[in-house]
Design an enzyme around this catalytic site. Structure first.
Site, PDB file in Angstrom:
ATOM      1  N   ILE A 138     -34.427 -21.847  -6.184  1.00 19.18           N
ATOM      2  CA  ILE A 138     -33.295 -22.719  -6.502  1.00 19.18           C
ATOM      3  C   ILE A 138     -32.012 -21.904  -6.594  1.00 19.18           C
ATOM      4  O   ILE A 138     -30.912 -22.449  -6.439  1.00 19.18           O
ATOM      5  CB  ILE A 138     -33.513 -23.511  -7.807  1.00 19.18           C
ATOM      6  CG1 ILE A 138     -33.549 -22.581  -9.029  1.00 19.18           C
ATOM      7  CG2 ILE A 138     -34.768 -24.359  -7.734  1.00 19.18           C
ATOM      8  CD1 ILE A 138     -33.446 -23.312 -10.361  1.00 19.18           C
ATOM      9  N   ASP A 139     -32.128 -20.593  -6.828  1.00 15.35           N
ATOM     10  CA  ASP A 139     -30.938 -19.744  -6.988  1.00 15.35           C
ATOM     11  C   ASP A 139     -30.161 -19.562  -5.692  1.00 15.35           C
ATOM     12  O   ASP A 139     -28.998 -19.155  -5.723  1.00 15.35           O
ATOM     13  CB  ASP A 139     -31.334 -18.373  -7.527  1.00 15.35           C
ATOM     14  CG  ASP A 139     -31.874 -18.431  -8.939  1.00 15.35           C
ATOM     15  OD1 ASP A 139     -31.295 -19.174  -9.749  1.00 15.35           O
ATOM     16  OD2 ASP A 139     -32.865 -17.751  -9.233  1.00 15.35           O
ATOM     17  N   MET A 183     -28.482 -22.114 -14.753  1.00 19.94           N
ATOM     18  CA  MET A 183     -29.219 -20.933 -14.307  1.00 19.94           C
ATOM     19  C   MET A 183     -28.434 -20.155 -13.251  1.00 19.94           C
ATOM     20  O   MET A 183     -27.662 -20.734 -12.491  1.00 19.94           O
ATOM     21  CB  MET A 183     -30.586 -21.327 -13.761  1.00 19.94           C
ATOM     22  CG  MET A 183     -31.586 -21.718 -14.826  1.00 19.94           C
ATOM     23  SD  MET A 183     -33.196 -22.134 -14.114  1.00 19.94           S
ATOM     24  CE  MET A 183     -34.160 -22.354 -15.606  1.00 19.94           C
ATOM     25  N   ARG A 185     -28.742 -15.702 -12.674  1.00 19.46           N
ATOM     26  CA  ARG A 185     -28.624 -14.367 -13.267  1.00 19.46           C
ATOM     27  C   ARG A 185     -27.547 -13.547 -12.562  1.00 19.46           C
ATOM     28  O   ARG A 185     -26.717 -12.917 -13.193  1.00 19.46           O
ATOM     29  CB  ARG A 185     -29.961 -13.630 -13.180  1.00 19.46           C
ATOM     30  CG  ARG A 185     -29.900 -12.183 -13.651  1.00 19.46           C
ATOM     31  CD  ARG A 185     -31.212 -11.444 -13.435  1.00 19.46           C
ATOM     32  NE  ARG A 185     -32.242 -11.919 -14.338  1.00 19.46           N
ATOM     33  CZ  ARG A 185     -33.257 -12.702 -13.991  1.00 19.46           C
ATOM     34  NH1 ARG A 185     -33.369 -13.105 -12.734  1.00 19.46           N
ATOM     35  NH2 ARG A 185     -34.156 -13.097 -14.862  1.00 19.46           N
ATOM     36  N   GLN A 295     -33.388 -28.291 -14.356  1.00 20.48           N
ATOM     37  CA  GLN A 295     -32.719 -28.169 -13.066  1.00 20.48           C
ATOM     38  C   GLN A 295     -33.656 -27.655 -11.975  1.00 20.48           C
ATOM     39  O   GLN A 295     -33.339 -27.728 -10.794  1.00 20.48           O
ATOM     40  CB  GLN A 295     -31.511 -27.246 -13.180  1.00 20.48           C
ATOM     41  CG  GLN A 295     -31.814 -25.839 -13.623  1.00 20.48           C
ATOM     42  CD  GLN A 295     -30.668 -25.193 -14.384  1.00 20.48           C
ATOM     43  OE1 GLN A 295     -29.640 -24.901 -13.808  1.00 20.48           O
ATOM     44  NE2 GLN A 295     -30.846 -24.974 -15.676  1.00 20.48           N
TER      45      GLN A 295
END
Length: 406
Positions: A138-139, A183, A185, A295
């Protein structure tokens, strides 16, 4: 020959669509006999814990709409091939026991690290097993692919949720600030999706904070005060991984300090940290919302485009790897056209994909720039297109498919 497929890393709405694509392509290929699934990723191979997937053909539609990993996941970091090959010998023995010709691993950056290392070991020892990476995260931070399966549905969830937060937060004429923690990082692709209402012309969220841009507490508070002079409500979309000029995570003292097996810090709490900062420095009504795991796997807001493409990349990975005798590659997407939107499946050497992160372009960090907003919308909007009905049982509960037992 037989093939094997596994899933690893964090869950998404679309990863099982890729699994369904792998199974469908395997069933359709005359060169493939048995299709095995490794339960809980590479752990399933290490523990000889496999499941036969050939008889799941009649449930592929339900499987494709099931969130998270139907085979289960893991976060196992393989050692460097040159320092410890005992674990690789164990993997090899299990794969040879089941006459595996192709190994498919669906996952994100850390999963591609596994694909890369396993490929290197097989090449070094002349093991004729093909190793293929299929992207998922998803990132949206995997390199050498226009986007990743799972991002479109997560982006759709964030777009819709932000619209709902705006409606909820603006009904009272009371000065207030709402901080939404998202989210991300290292990269801010998800937070960009949460900013889509603003990019389409709404004032909110007025502040969008990405990890690619240095976070300045003083400038943040100043901006909040300026906006409160104009609006009663200020909404902030903030990535969990924002850092200050020294490279430290915002609110570092509030973090646990724990890391996962790949050395990544566990992040959460930046929203609560900013809530405390606003409360001290401004004193207005303030609340923070950490969207957390919602999410990742909100299948009721899945994107048709996302699931369709995820299925296709799973299909293509099997079909092309067998027909072209490919190994040590990761499949992905190349955008052919924006209008009309058109994508094709491609592949790159997995060594060029593993352990690299694709960041939001620096020019896109200027989220108040109208031309930048258009570019971001052009990129994201096709990926969130289309609604996927949730398959339900007679009692109204979702009809999901899983192959593991808790």
């Amino acid at each position: 020959m037989n093939i094997i497929v596994g899933q690893s890393g964090g869950p998404s709405v679309a990863i099982n669509a890729s699994l369904a694509g792998v199974i469908q392509a395997g069933l359709s290929n005359p060169k493939v006999d048995k299709i095995y699934g490794m339960l809980h990723g590479i752990d399933g191979v290490l523990n000889d814990n496999l499941v036969l997937l050939n008889d799941s053909a009649d449930r592929l539609d339900e499987l494709a709409r099931t969130p998270a990993m139907a085979l289960g996941s893991c976060r196992v970091k393989l050692p460097a091939v040159e320092t410890d090959d005992a674990i690789y010998h164990q993997i090899r023995e299990t794969l040879e026991k089941y006459d595996i010709g192709c190994f498919y691993y669906i996952g994100g950056n850390d999963s591609m690290d596994t694909v890369d290392k396993l490929s290197s070991y097989f090449a070094k020892h002349h093991v004729p097993i093909q190793v293929i990476g299929i992207p998922k995260t998803i990132d949206n931070d995997l390199c050498n692919t226009d986007h990743t399966p799972g991002y479109g549905s997560a982006a759709k969830y964030l777009n819709d949720t932000m619209e709902e937060i705006i409606c909820d937060s603006c009904i009272y004429p009371v000065k207030n600030i709402v901080i939404v923690e998202i989210m991300g990082r290292d990269s801010g692709w998800l937070t960009l999706a949460a900013g889509m209402p603003h990019f389409r012309g709404k004032r909110m969220p007025q502040i969008i904070i990405l990890p690619e841009h240095v976070f300045d507490e003083e400038a943040f508070i100043t901006r909040c005060k300026e906006l409160l002079e104009i609006d009663s409500t200020v909404i902030v979309a903030c990535s969990e991984g924002i850092r200050d000029k020294n490279g430290e995570y915002a609110g570092q003292a509030t973090k646990s300090g724990a890391v996962d097996t790949f050395g990544h810090a566990y992040l959460s709490g930046v929203g609560k940290y900013l809530e405390g900062l606003v409360s001290r420095e401004i004193g207005c009504k303030v609340r923070s919302i950490e969207l957390n795991i919602m999410q990742r796997c909100s299948s009721h807001l899945a994107s048709t485009c996302d699931l369709k493409e995820a299925f296709e990349v799973g299909m293509e990975a099997v079909t092309r790897s067998i027909s072209e005798n490919l190994t040590s590659v990761m499949f992905g997407y190349e955008r052919v056209s924006d209008q009309p939107y058109e994508m094709k499946v491609i592949y790159h050497a997995v060594s060029d994909c593993a352990n690299y992160a694709k960041m939001v372009p620096q020019e896109w960090c200027d989220t108040d720039n109208k031309e930048v907003q258009k570019e971001i919308l052009t990129y994201i909007e096709p990926l969130i297109a289309g609604d996927v009905p949730v398959l339900r049982k007679a009692d109204g509960s979702p009809d999901y498919v899983v192959f593991y037992r808790n």
